[in-house]
Design a protein around this motif. Sequence first.
Motif, mmCIF file in Angstrom:
data_model
loop_
_atom_site.group_PDB
_atom_site.id
_atom_site.type_symbol
_atom_site.label_atom_id
_atom_site.label_comp_id
_atom_site.label_asym_id
_atom_site.label_seq_id
_atom_site.Cartn_x
_atom_site.Cartn_y
_atom_site.Cartn_z
ATOM 1 N N TYR A 112 3.131 -51.644 37.535
ATOM 2 C CA TYR A 112 2.888 -50.834 36.307
ATOM 3 C C TYR A 112 3.358 -49.477 36.313
ATOM 4 O O TYR A 112 2.829 -48.547 37.440
ATOM 5 C CB TYR A 112 1.162 -51.045 36.393
ATOM 6 N N LYS A 113 3.926 -49.131 35.515
ATOM 7 C CA LYS A 113 4.480 -47.771 35.394
ATOM 8 C C LYS A 113 3.673 -46.587 35.028
ATOM 9 O O LYS A 113 3.914 -45.506 35.083
ATOM 10 C CB LYS A 113 5.532 -47.662 34.510
ATOM 11 N N GLY A 114 2.513 -46.856 34.082
ATOM 12 C CA GLY A 114 1.498 -45.852 33.768
ATOM 13 C C GLY A 114 0.832 -45.450 34.743
ATOM 14 O O GLY A 114 0.670 -45.704 35.972
ATOM 15 N N HIS B 177 4.472 -52.126 31.705
ATOM 16 C CA HIS B 177 3.655 -51.313 30.783
ATOM 17 C C HIS B 177 2.537 -51.750 30.155
ATOM 18 O O HIS B 177 1.834 -51.198 29.139
ATOM 19 C CB HIS B 177 4.765 -51.081 29.369
ATOM 20 N N GLY B 178 1.902 -52.787 30.763
ATOM 21 C CA GLY B 178 0.849 -53.372 30.144
ATOM 22 C C GLY B 178 0.085 -54.401 31.023
ATOM 23 O O GLY B 178 0.415 -54.289 32.308
ATOM 24 N N GLU C 286 -0.815 -56.771 26.092
ATOM 25 C CA GLU C 286 -1.103 -55.513 25.338
ATOM 26 C C GLU C 286 -0.568 -54.523 26.247
ATOM 27 O O GLU C 286 -0.423 -54.753 27.619
ATOM 28 C CB GLU C 286 -2.475 -55.265 25.416
ATOM 29 N N GLU C 287 0.096 -53.536 25.794
ATOM 30 C CA GLU C 287 0.671 -52.540 26.586
ATOM 31 C C GLU C 287 -0.522 -51.400 26.645
ATOM 32 O O GLU C 287 -1.217 -51.095 25.638
ATOM 33 C CB GLU C 287 1.887 -51.878 25.771
ATOM 34 N N ARG D 67 -6.588 -38.126 25.502
ATOM 35 C CA ARG D 67 -6.650 -38.159 24.169
ATOM 36 C C ARG D 67 -5.357 -38.691 23.518
ATOM 37 O O ARG D 67 -4.438 -38.611 23.726
ATOM 38 C CB ARG D 67 -6.692 -36.805 23.755
ATOM 39 N N GLY D 68 -5.749 -39.764 22.422
ATOM 40 C CA GLY D 68 -4.417 -40.378 21.656
ATOM 41 C C GLY D 68 -3.944 -41.608 22.776
ATOM 42 O O GLY D 68 -2.887 -42.183 22.177
ATOM 43 N N LYS D 69 -4.196 -41.838 23.879
ATOM 44 C CA LYS D 69 -3.557 -42.896 24.785
ATOM 45 C C LYS D 69 -4.558 -44.267 24.584
ATOM 46 O O LYS D 69 -5.715 -44.234 24.629
ATOM 47 C CB LYS D 69 -3.477 -42.403 25.963
ATOM 48 N N LYS D 70 -3.809 -45.241 25.078
ATOM 49 C CA LYS D 70 -4.403 -46.489 25.060
ATOM 50 C C LYS D 70 -4.661 -46.880 26.530
ATOM 51 O O LYS D 70 -3.857 -46.490 27.452
ATOM 52 C CB LYS D 70 -3.457 -47.690 24.775
#
Length: 419
Positions: free
Chosen positions: A174-176, A319-320, A329-330, A191-194
Amino acid sequence: MAVWTESEGKRVHDPLYHNFLSAKTDKCIVVDEPVIIGAGPSGLAVAACLKEKGIPSLILERSHCIASLWQLKTYDRLHLHLPKKFCELPLMPYPPGFPTYPTKQQFIAYLEAYAKQYDIKPVFNQTVVSAEYEGGRWRVRTEEGTEYLCKWLVVATGENAEAVIPDIEGLEQYKGKVVHTSAYRSGDTYRGKKVLVVGSGNSGMEVCLDLCNHGAMPSIVVREAVHILPREMFGSSTFGISVWLLKYLPIQTVDRFLLIMSRLMLGDTSRFGLERPHLGPMELKSVSGKTPVLDVGTLEKIKSGDIKVFPTIKYFTKHGAEFIDGRMEEFDAVVLATGYRSNVPFWLKDTEFFSEKDGYPRRPFPNGWKGKQGLYSVGFTKRGLLGASMDATRIAHDIAQCWQAMTKQLNHPSSRPST
């Protein structure tokens, strides 16, 4: 305090003994008083109870501060989940004006005042790597090269010593960003991120709420059935009501009452992917130690769709994630609210008192505080600060009896050298 340094062959009386111990990193030191491993709330409680009985103690702490889990590894919005009257340490109430559910900062201030009140001064930066009973004493070795020999050893490293990182397929690819809740501070950075929160206990639920309040788009993984209860009923703590009812009613009756009230106040949580366990919340807590979630607003965010609920993760992608119900889901980041575990099996050379499997005393509460040969445990009751306080009181009383007997023997005329 008097310490015996084997290499020097003399007894040292020094009010600044903590500096002495820190400086003598190549010495083996015999300590007359009990040695407590861990300067969290449990260790502080034992030290205070001993001090109240006139018995000094030596606390070894791997970090540079007391209550390191609270100070260094908790999120900013954290409050005590239970009312303060259930979270007091022995001998000292909270200051007047503290709210019913103190903040993290208030609780830390309380612990610092507690340590000051009882003149508790741990030896910091001492990571215990082994403790073994040899020749009538416990030999405690630290990573820093010091050995301590003592008659009484109190294990106060607690249930939350090490973060649990689950083995989920594909997580390494996973890259996140991936963090455990021990490294999560605030939703402001998301903020603004999933964000995918893995784990649906009190911490996971609160982190989701914090993310929502900071403009993030959180989802939560609910891997197994979970009890969600309102934090308060009829203007009083749900936990407090439960404790009172358990004095007069069977646990199954109390559970039925809690579930009826929860259904009336919260609705059917299964509609939102939050199935309840077969055992009631209090019985489940008693049997497994699993704490029900005390809702502080997260459920409303789930009902409104601000927080999505997913089942168990099948595997992570770059990515998810894909879930066992087939959904994919990502996500921009993952927060692992997967809890902590005891680290006792890694350093304590005792398998009779503590289980090698989970690092808890083999005998359940209220009988898990005392082992053999001067070995004790505190903070392993799965009953929070209330359980730790009860065990700390028992330990101090037990050691005091041995201490008084030893003191009488030393002061007996027959034990004095003839002139």
